[in-house]
Scaffold this active site. Structure first.
Site, mmCIF file in Angstrom:
data_model
loop_
_atom_site.group_PDB
_atom_site.id
_atom_site.type_symbol
_atom_site.label_atom_id
_atom_site.label_comp_id
_atom_site.label_asym_id
_atom_site.label_seq_id
_atom_site.Cartn_x
_atom_site.Cartn_y
_atom_site.Cartn_z
ATOM 1 N N HIS A 115 0.694 5.175 1.066
ATOM 2 C CA HIS A 115 -0.031 6.223 1.785
ATOM 3 C C HIS A 115 0.081 7.520 0.981
ATOM 4 C CE1 HIS A 115 -0.186 4.313 5.918
ATOM 5 N NE2 HIS A 115 0.851 3.657 5.435
ATOM 6 N N HIS A 151 0.844 -1.205 0.000
ATOM 7 C CA HIS A 151 0.000 0.000 0.000
ATOM 8 C C HIS A 151 0.869 1.241 0.000
ATOM 9 C CE1 HIS A 151 0.668 -1.151 4.208
ATOM 10 N NE2 HIS A 151 0.604 0.139 4.505
HETATM 11 P P1 5GP Z 1 1.344 0.666 7.540
HETATM 12 O O1 5GP Z 1 1.591 0.921 9.001
HETATM 13 O O2 5GP Z 1 1.355 -0.816 7.229
HETATM 14 O O3 5GP Z 1 2.187 1.458 6.615
HETATM 15 O O4 5GP Z 1 -0.121 1.208 7.272
HETATM 16 C C1 5GP Z 1 -1.277 0.473 7.462
HETATM 17 C C2 5GP Z 1 -2.417 1.457 7.477
HETATM 18 O O5 5GP Z 1 -3.630 0.735 7.314
HETATM 19 C C3 5GP Z 1 -2.560 2.251 8.777
HETATM 20 O O6 5GP Z 1 -2.414 3.635 8.490
HETATM 21 C C4 5GP Z 1 -3.957 1.902 9.276
HETATM 22 O O7 5GP Z 1 -4.622 3.001 9.808
HETATM 23 C C5 5GP Z 1 -4.634 1.383 8.034
HETATM 24 N N1 5GP Z 1 -5.664 0.398 8.288
HETATM 25 C C6 5GP Z 1 -5.535 -0.730 9.039
HETATM 26 N N2 5GP Z 1 -6.693 -1.416 9.024
HETATM 27 C C7 5GP Z 1 -7.551 -0.721 8.231
HETATM 28 C C8 5GP Z 1 -8.910 -0.943 7.833
HETATM 29 O O8 5GP Z 1 -9.558 -1.902 8.196
HETATM 30 N N3 5GP Z 1 -9.474 -0.024 7.019
HETATM 31 C C9 5GP Z 1 -8.776 1.082 6.589
HETATM 32 N N4 5GP Z 1 -9.421 1.925 5.788
HETATM 33 N N5 5GP Z 1 -7.491 1.320 6.946
HETATM 34 C C10 5GP Z 1 -6.894 0.425 7.763
#
Ligand code: 5GP
Ligand code: ZN
Length: 138
Positions: free
Chosen positions: A101, A99
């Site tokens: 951001h 993903h």
């Molecule tokens: P990472 O920390 O892996 O870069 O980012 C994961 C992101 O996924 C986090 O910013 C978190 O808020 C988001 N996230 C986790 N679970 C969900 C979900 O069920 N729905 C949405 N829309 N975002 C999620």
């Protein structure tokens, strides 16, 4: 992939606030909204993160990123956008499905704080490191 929250979002097994979808990618609002409009752009196919993707798969994802980023900026009246992709836990990755951001920026108090700890340039160390890291062909 079972047990992957973003695969469940792609499959519509759990809801998301989707803002764009095509055959390869999905863009939806991050539940935490670090800044207003904080969006996650994901591949529909499960990859652990960008480190596992080949050039074709990542090109398909990145082709749409500038358009979505510009759309967020223009629609929300933001003054900038940050793009972040955390790869592996050491880099802050918590969901192990690729993903990107996209974080629209508004001002210094908009909720996102990125701090680069800068050092004095050491040009001989830089040259040595470039020798070590040089890529001949991709
Ligand atoms: P990472 O920390 O892996 O870069 O980012 C994961 C992101 O996924 C986090 O910013 C978190 O808020 C988001 N996230 C986790 N679970 C969900 C979900 O069920 N729905 C949405 N829309 N975002 C999620
Ligand atoms: Zn997945």
């Amino acid at each position: 992939m079972s047990d992957c929250i973003f695969c469940s979002i792609v499959a519509r097994d759990i809801p998301s606030s989707t803002i764009y979808e095509d055959e390869n990618i999905l863009a939806f609002l991050d539940i935490t909204q670090v800044t207003k409009g904080h969006t996650l752009v994901i591949t529909k196919q499960h990859f652990r993160n960008l480190l596992e993707m080949d050039q074709a798969a990542s090109a398909t994802l990145f082709a749409k990123i500038p358009v979505i980023a510009k759309h967020l900026k223009d629609t929300l009246g933001a003054t900038g956008v940050n793009l972040i992709s955390n790869m592996e836990a050491a880099a802050g990755q918590t969901v192990f499905h690729t993903h990107i951001h996209l974080l629209p920026r508004f001002d210094e108090q908009d909720g996102l704080h990125i701090a680069f700890e800068t050092k004095e340039p050491d040009f001989s160390a830089l040259a040595q490191l470039a020798d070590q890291l040089r890529l001949e062909k991709l």
